[in-house]
Design an enzyme around this catalytic site. Sequence first.
Site, PDB file in Angstrom:
ATOM      1  N   GLY A   9       0.782  -1.227   0.000  1.00 18.66           N
ATOM      2  CA  GLY A   9       0.000   0.000   0.000  1.00 18.66           C
ATOM      3  C   GLY A   9       0.814   1.278   0.000  1.00 18.66           C
ATOM      4  N   CYS A  10       2.114   1.167  -0.057  1.00 23.19           N
ATOM      5  CA  CYS A  10       2.984   2.354  -0.027  1.00 23.19           C
ATOM      6  C   CYS A  10       3.157   2.888  -1.452  1.00 23.19           C
ATOM      7  CB  CYS A  10       4.331   1.988   0.578  1.00 23.19           C
ATOM      8  SG  CYS A  10       5.550   3.316   0.470  1.00 23.19           S
ATOM      9  N   SER A  11       2.690   4.105  -1.681  1.00 23.57           N
ATOM     10  CA  SER A  11       2.782   4.685  -3.019  1.00 23.57           C
ATOM     11  C   SER A  11       4.238   4.931  -3.425  1.00 23.57           C
ATOM     12  CB  SER A  11       1.978   5.976  -3.113  1.00 23.57           C
ATOM     13  OG  SER A  11       2.480   6.946  -2.220  1.00 23.57           O
TER      14      SER A  11
END
Length: 131
Positions: A9-11
């Site tokens: 989920g880390c952009s």
Amino acid sequence: MITIYTTPGCSSSRKAKAWLKEHNIEFVERNMLTHRPSVAEIKTMVGKTEDGVDEIISTRSQIFKKLGLDLETLSIQKLFKVVSENPCFLRSPIIVDEKRLLAGFSEIEIRRFLPRKTRKFYLQQAQLLVN
């Protein structure tokens, strides 16, 4: 070989992986939450930093704040152990190779992972544009 430590989920992790793929740079991805970095790996990371643990640790992490950790008073061995047990304390992504480390994603800083010939080519192209 480049290893990129990521969190789901880390952009910034997604951007870094996309950049490496776009530039045909091979890498191995390690999800820090499912394959926690060992104390030895964390020591190696810190050894490649310019600013020590401050460069790789995210003090904005909710868990970090909840535990009330003080980096100034914590022994380095205890810190390595705590970070290994709580990889969410690490910034994401962390990109490492044999010599270098980049914590977080920066379009400019990630270029250090380009092969030397490619970096030289880009530099020459930039100089031509200036002249």
